[in-house]
Motif scaffolding. Structure first.
Motif, PDB file in Angstrom:
ATOM      1  N   ASN A   1       0.813  -1.217   0.000  1.00 57.45           N
ATOM      2  CA  ASN A   1       0.000   0.000   0.000  1.00 57.45           C
ATOM      3  C   ASN A   1       0.852   1.275   0.000  1.00 57.45           C
ATOM      4  O   ASN A   1       0.639   2.194   0.779  1.00 57.45           O
ATOM      5  CB  ASN A   1      -0.973   0.026   1.190  1.00 57.45           C
ATOM      6  CG  ASN A   1      -2.007   1.140   1.043  1.00 57.45           C
ATOM      7  OD1 ASN A   1      -2.360   1.513  -0.073  1.00 57.45           O
ATOM      8  ND2 ASN A   1      -2.477   1.674   2.163  1.00 57.45           N
ATOM      9  N   GLY A   2       1.808   1.308  -0.911  1.00 56.28           N
ATOM     10  CA  GLY A   2       2.625   2.503  -1.087  1.00 56.28           C
ATOM     11  C   GLY A   2       3.323   2.460  -2.428  1.00 56.28           C
ATOM     12  O   GLY A   2       3.126   1.521  -3.218  1.00 56.28           O
ATOM     13  N   ASP A   3       4.112   3.475  -2.710  1.00 59.34           N
ATOM     14  CA  ASP A   3       4.952   3.455  -3.914  1.00 59.34           C
ATOM     15  C   ASP A   3       6.216   2.674  -3.580  1.00 59.34           C
ATOM     16  O   ASP A   3       7.067   3.153  -2.819  1.00 59.34           O
ATOM     17  CB  ASP A   3       5.317   4.876  -4.334  1.00 59.34           C
ATOM     18  CG  ASP A   3       4.191   5.578  -5.051  1.00 59.34           C
ATOM     19  OD1 ASP A   3       3.152   4.943  -5.292  1.00 59.34           O
ATOM     20  OD2 ASP A   3       4.345   6.776  -5.367  1.00 59.34           O
TER      21      ASP A   3
ATOM     22  N   LEU B   1       2.113   0.958   4.192  1.00 58.14           N
ATOM     23  CA  LEU B   1       2.906   2.165   3.932  1.00 58.14           C
ATOM     24  C   LEU B   1       2.050   3.431   3.869  1.00 58.14           C
ATOM     25  O   LEU B   1       2.600   4.537   3.889  1.00 58.14           O
ATOM     26  CB  LEU B   1       3.686   2.003   2.625  1.00 58.14           C
ATOM     27  CG  LEU B   1       4.782   0.938   2.618  1.00 58.14           C
ATOM     28  CD1 LEU B   1       5.262   0.667   1.200  1.00 58.14           C
ATOM     29  CD2 LEU B   1       5.947   1.335   3.501  1.00 58.14           C
ATOM     30  N   HIS B   2       0.741   3.254   3.782  1.00 57.67           N
ATOM     31  CA  HIS B   2      -0.173   4.407   3.743  1.00 57.67           C
ATOM     32  C   HIS B   2       0.244   5.432   2.688  1.00 57.67           C
ATOM     33  O   HIS B   2       0.235   6.643   2.930  1.00 57.67           O
ATOM     34  CB  HIS B   2      -0.262   5.080   5.117  1.00 57.67           C
ATOM     35  CG  HIS B   2      -0.845   4.199   6.182  1.00 57.67           C
ATOM     36  ND1 HIS B   2      -2.175   3.822   6.214  1.00 57.67           N
ATOM     37  CD2 HIS B   2      -0.258   3.587   7.257  1.00 57.67           C
ATOM     38  CE1 HIS B   2      -2.397   3.046   7.245  1.00 57.67           C
ATOM     39  NE2 HIS B   2      -1.253   2.879   7.898  1.00 57.67           N
ATOM     40  N   GLY B   3       0.639   4.928   1.528  1.00 61.59           N
ATOM     41  CA  GLY B   3       0.980   5.818   0.416  1.00 61.59           C
ATOM     42  C   GLY B   3       2.395   6.356   0.433  1.00 61.59           C
ATOM     43  O   GLY B   3       2.795   7.090  -0.481  1.00 61.59           O
ATOM     44  N   LYS B   4       3.174   6.026   1.450  1.00 61.49           N
ATOM     45  CA  LYS B   4       4.575   6.470   1.510  1.00 61.49           C
ATOM     46  C   LYS B   4       5.417   5.670   0.510  1.00 61.49           C
ATOM     47  O   LYS B   4       4.937   4.724  -0.118  1.00 61.49           O
ATOM     48  CB  LYS B   4       5.121   6.299   2.923  1.00 61.49           C
ATOM     49  CG  LYS B   4       4.325   7.028   3.999  1.00 61.49           C
ATOM     50  CD  LYS B   4       4.310   8.524   3.788  1.00 61.49           C
ATOM     51  CE  LYS B   4       3.684   9.279   4.947  1.00 61.49           C
ATOM     52  NZ  LYS B   4       2.234   9.067   5.059  1.00 61.49           N
ATOM     53  N   THR B   5       6.663   6.037   0.360  1.00 66.25           N
ATOM     54  CA  THR B   5       7.539   5.414  -0.641  1.00 66.25           C
ATOM     55  C   THR B   5       8.587   4.524   0.011  1.00 66.25           C
ATOM     56  O   THR B   5       9.315   4.971   0.908  1.00 66.25           O
ATOM     57  CB  THR B   5       8.242   6.486  -1.493  1.00 66.25           C
ATOM     58  OG1 THR B   5       7.248   7.224  -2.213  1.00 66.25           O
ATOM     59  CG2 THR B   5       9.217   5.860  -2.482  1.00 66.25           C
TER      60      THR B   5
END
Length: 532
Positions: A11-13, A55-59
């Motif tokens: 769930n992130g990049d 990851l809540h959209g974090k990289t």
């Protein structure tokens, strides 16, 4: 440190730096990348003890690899008063006096102050011993230039090191004198040789500073760091650091080629082999000075030079050839400090000759450290010989305005030719040469992408590269420089789980905002070693 044997990230990049640039999820087991793929597929490989990280959209991406710095010197700089923000001689004096008072420094104890830059002082020159005598009348004192290539001693410092009017200049260095007496200013080999004779801090202070410095590197997302010049004076403390298990990051040292016989014995067992995260990676040699101090060895004179001054080399050709042949015969990588175009030309020319003389198939991947004025007409030879330029590209920002003054705009625009090297298919890396500047990889990426000076001048517009290529220079390219491309530098099954989590994706933010991205977490072999 947060020890977890198995983790699933999703769930992130997730930036792999492989041909498939992004992936949906990564499963880490026992310190390595176990599987890359879809979350639903990887969940089937987990169990109740697996740590699930949303990851809540974090990289998430490969951690940064330090292609060149002086970690031990960086750690020691944390014990010293910094002169980085001093703007005149009076401020230098005040900073040192305050340090002596605040730390209750006893009379006779050596004091080292770091990171003054004459370019930033109102006087536009270095202070003399007399100015420093006012700062520390009862203590031997040396102040180090931010370039790391020169410094100034006070009168007690000169006396302690037995530098007098009769002391001769070493080859490749200058002891400046006036009326046949030393002024206190030492340059290149004179500075490098004498600074090694200054007593180190106490053992307790050294160990504390090493731990603090390692924490700093971790906070910048780095999991592999470098000791860019190992000399005999450092062998005992580096062996202690290795044996004490205090290292959380991989630490690669390059020994002074002039002391190689002694130092190879001192580090027997960890030559090109990690022992408790420490290894000796090869040899190091200095070939010239720094452009901001006007000691880099240039093919053409510095701007406004009245006598054709163009810096000077540290070694004669035949000496350099001898050291290169030693590296090739011993199959040891050689890192050569080359700032000026004449220095890089000397290194390339002598490497070509030495390789022919040795008639060896050893590929030592020689590194041109800094490579600031490595010109375009030398790039074909660099490519053919398999040499690796490691550009100090952050110079564009930190000293670009000074380079314009010292070389003119056109010549200054051609420092750190990253785009030209990329177009030739040359593998290159970036570094910060800490303690010259902080080991801030995101700032370096920003510098390579934007190429702006402190005054906002666009310097070398045609040498700007994409954020992706800049990231590769401090990850997968740097792993290649270390002969570690099979275990580091990208997210690929079987490689070490050396990772970093960023709050934003450097490939998706505005290019001017890259330097403001935050490192949220640093992971070494599956274990979190830093968390914001």
């Amino acid at each position: 440190m947060f020890l977890v044997k198995e983790t699933l990230y999703f769930n992130g990049d997730i930036l792999t730096l492989e041909d498939e640039l992004y992936c949906e999820s990564v499963l880490v087991k026992d310190g390595k990348i176990f599987k890359v793929g879809k979350k639903e597929d990887l969940l089937k490989l987990t169990n109740e003890s697996t740590n699930l990280v949303d990851l809540h959209g974090k990289t998430l991406m490969p951690s940064f690899i330090d292609a060149h710095s002086h970690f031990f010197a960086y750690s020691q700089s944390l014990l010293q008063p910094s002169l980085e923000n001093a703007t005149n001689f009076n401020e230098i004096v005040d900073i040192i006096k305050k340090f002596i008072k605040d730390n209750n420094i006893p009379k006779g104890k050596w004091i080292t102050a770091a990171n003054y830059d004459h370019n930033n002082l109102d006087e536009k020159t270095s202070p003399t011993k007399g100015i420093l005598d006012e700062a520390a009348p009862d203590n031997p004192l040396i102040i180090k230039h931010q370039s790391g290539h020169s410094g100034v001693l006070n009168s007690l410092g000169l006396k302690e090191l037995n530098i007098t009017g009769e002391t001769e200049n070493p080859e490749g260095g200058v002891i400046y004198k006036k009326d046949n007496q030393p002024t206190g200013y030492l340059e290149e080999n004179a500075f490098i040789n004498y600074v090694q004779k200054i007593p180190l801090s106490s053992f307790e202070e050294i160990i504390k500073s090493v731990k603090t410095a390692q924490d700093h590197y971790k906070s910048f997302g780095i999991t592999t760091m470098q000791e860019g010049m190992v000399v005999s004076l450092m062998s005992d403390i580096l062996n202690y650091i290795k044996s004490s298990n205090m290292l959380e990051l991989d630490y690669v040292g390059y020994i002074d080629v002039k002391e190689s016989d002694v130092l190879l014995k001192a580090f027997d067992g960890c030559i090109k082999n990690y022992v408790n995260h420490f290894k000796i990676g090869g040899y190091k040699i200095f070939l010239d000075g720094s452009p901001q101090s006007r000691t880099a060895y240039m093919l053409a004179p510095y701007k406004d030079s009245t006598d054709g001054y163009r810096g000077y080399p540290i070694y004669k050709d035949e000496e350099l050839e001898k050291y290169i042949e030693l590296a090739i015969k011993n199959n040891m990588q050689l890192l050569a400090h080359c700032n000026g175009d004449a220095a890089s030309y000397q290194y390339i020319k002598e490497y070509k000759i030495a390789k022919e003389n040795c008639n060896s198939n050893n590929d030592i991947r020689p590194v041109i450290v800094h490579a600031q004025f490595l010109p375009k007409d030398q790039l074909d030879d660099v490519k053919k010989l398999g040499m690796i330029p490691s550009f100090f590209v952050a110079h564009v920002y930190h000293w670009g305005d000074i380079h314009i003054k010292n070389f003119g705009f056109e010549r200054a625009s051609e420092i750190s030719l990253a785009k030209s090297a990329l177009d030739k298919g040359i593998t290159f890396t970036f570094h910060q040469d800490s303690p010259v500047i902080e080991p801030n990889m995101l700032e370096t990426i920003w510098c390579a992408v934007n190429r702006l000076t402190k005054k906002g001048v666009l310097l070398g517009e045609n040498e700007r590269i994409s954020p992706l290529e800049a990231i590769k220079a401090v990850t997968i390219n740097a792993s290649y420089q270390y002969f570690e491309e099979n275990i580091k530098g990208s997210i690929k099954e079987g490689k070490l789980a050396d990772l970093v989590i960023l709050d934003k994706n450097p490939l998706k933010v505005d290019k001017m905002d890259i330097k403001d991205i935050k490192v949220l977490e640093t992971i070494k072999e599956g274990t979190t070693i830093f968390k914001l």
